[in-house]
Scaffold this active site. Structure first.
Site, PDB file in Angstrom:
ATOM      1  N   SER A  37       1.989  -1.086   5.364  1.00 23.09           N
ATOM      2  CA  SER A  37       1.983  -1.846   4.108  1.00 23.09           C
ATOM      3  C   SER A  37       2.418  -3.271   4.397  1.00 23.09           C
ATOM      4  O   SER A  37       3.158  -3.518   5.354  1.00 23.09           O
ATOM      5  CB  SER A  37       2.947  -1.214   3.098  1.00 23.09           C
ATOM      6  OG  SER A  37       3.148  -2.053   1.976  1.00 23.09           O
ATOM      7  N   TYR A  94      11.581   1.794   1.383  1.00 19.82           N
ATOM      8  CA  TYR A  94      10.134   1.887   1.621  1.00 19.82           C
ATOM      9  C   TYR A  94       9.711   0.904   2.707  1.00 19.82           C
ATOM     10  O   TYR A  94       8.943   1.260   3.617  1.00 19.82           O
ATOM     11  CB  TYR A  94       9.380   1.604   0.325  1.00 19.82           C
ATOM     12  CG  TYR A  94       7.876   1.630   0.475  1.00 19.82           C
ATOM     13  CD1 TYR A  94       7.213   2.810   0.750  1.00 19.82           C
ATOM     14  CD2 TYR A  94       7.118   0.465   0.339  1.00 19.82           C
ATOM     15  CE1 TYR A  94       5.834   2.843   0.894  1.00 19.82           C
ATOM     16  CE2 TYR A  94       5.747   0.484   0.472  1.00 19.82           C
ATOM     17  CZ  TYR A  94       5.109   1.675   0.751  1.00 19.82           C
ATOM     18  OH  TYR A  94       3.740   1.701   0.905  1.00 19.82           O
TER      19      TYR A  94
END
Length: 281
Positions: free
Chosen positions: A139, A152
């Site tokens: 990501s 995350y």
């Protein structure tokens, strides 16, 4: 070598589902995994009814036994795995102080340790066949972070670094590794069904409330398209020389350009302090 076999995880929805469908449409043979193989098979065949024996849906959790069984089933049926797309994962968002260690471990178990275990299970076959491509969904948050993203982002930074190290290790075997770092993709990633929050909430963190409100507004308004990302992933899979990192989407490119500029400026501002630790002899 014949038709390529693609193995994709987390394929019941979003990016994983689009990758499985696009691969079948491009005449790949496809193995796709989720926690419910029957539902997954129905979803894929509803969109590619002619897939037939070229498609296998498998139930897989991220336990070591489940991963080994899924890889064994794949090799028993198709004999090889040419492209592994490690897509499964989820986001957990909150202030670092709010998280329990159990919540953090669960996120790492899927996003990092599950990805690593599956990669380890697939690598022996790729080394033997002297070819393969491992595509890890990371990501932009693995390179550029902010409030509520700490855990995350840490999982996705791990994916990026593991991908980079692995590429150097397996290149002599003809294996490629790419970490795909998308911008926000318009899926249900930010829905309550996918995104998780820590059980503990600390009201003092106003920045958390503001950021979560922003994420709620962003939900289903992201700038990236999952079908286009699936096509880009398959384009990577077909490359003879693929990048080790792909920042996917204009938002990801802009964020990285800003981050690089910021890091260079900070390096220059504190260059003298950095160099002060060098030995003088």
């Amino acid at each position: 070598m014949g038709r390529l076999l693609l193995f994709v995880t987390g394929a019941s929805k979003g990016i994983g589902l689009e990758v499985a469908v696009a691969a079948l449409e491009k005449d790949y043979r496809v193995i796709a995994t989720s926690r419910n193989a029957v539902t997954l098979r129905d979803q894929v065949l509803a969109r590619v009814p002619e897939a037939g024996a070229d498609f296998l849906a498998l139930e897989m959790t991220f336990t070591e036994d489940s991963i080994k069984m899924a890889v064994k089933q794949a090799l028993d049926q198709f004999g090889r795995i040419d492209v592994l797309v490690n897509n499964a994962g989820y986001g957990i968002f909150g202030a670092l102080e709010e998280f329990s260690l159990e919540e953090v471990r669960k996120n790492f178990d899927v996003n990092v340790f599950g990805l690593l275990a599956l990669t380890q299970a697939v690598l022996p076959g790729m080394r033997e066949q002297k070819s393969g491509h491992i595509i890890n969904l990371a990501s932009i948050s693995g390179s550029v972070t902010g409030p509520v993203q700490g855990i995350y982002s840490a999982t996705k930074a791990s994916v990026i670094m593991m991908s980079e190290a692995l590429q150097a290790e397996v290149e002599p075997f003809g294996i490629q590794v790419t970490a795909v770092n998308p911008t926000g993709i318009r899926t249900d990633f930010l829905d309550a069904s996918s995104m998780r929050r820590p059980e503990k909430e600390i009201k003092d963190y106003e920045v958390v409330q503001a950021t979560m409100s922003g994420l709620a507004r962003l939900n289903h308004n992201q700038g990236g398209d999952s079908t286009y990302l699936a096509q880009a992933i398959l384009e990577l899979a077909a490359m003879k020389k693929a990048p080790n990192r792909l920042y996917a989407g204009s938002g990801a490119l802009a964020a990285m350009q800003y981050k690089i500029t910021e890091v260079v400026q900070e390096i220059n501002d504190f260059r003298e302090l950095s160099q002060s630790v060098d030995r003088k002899d």
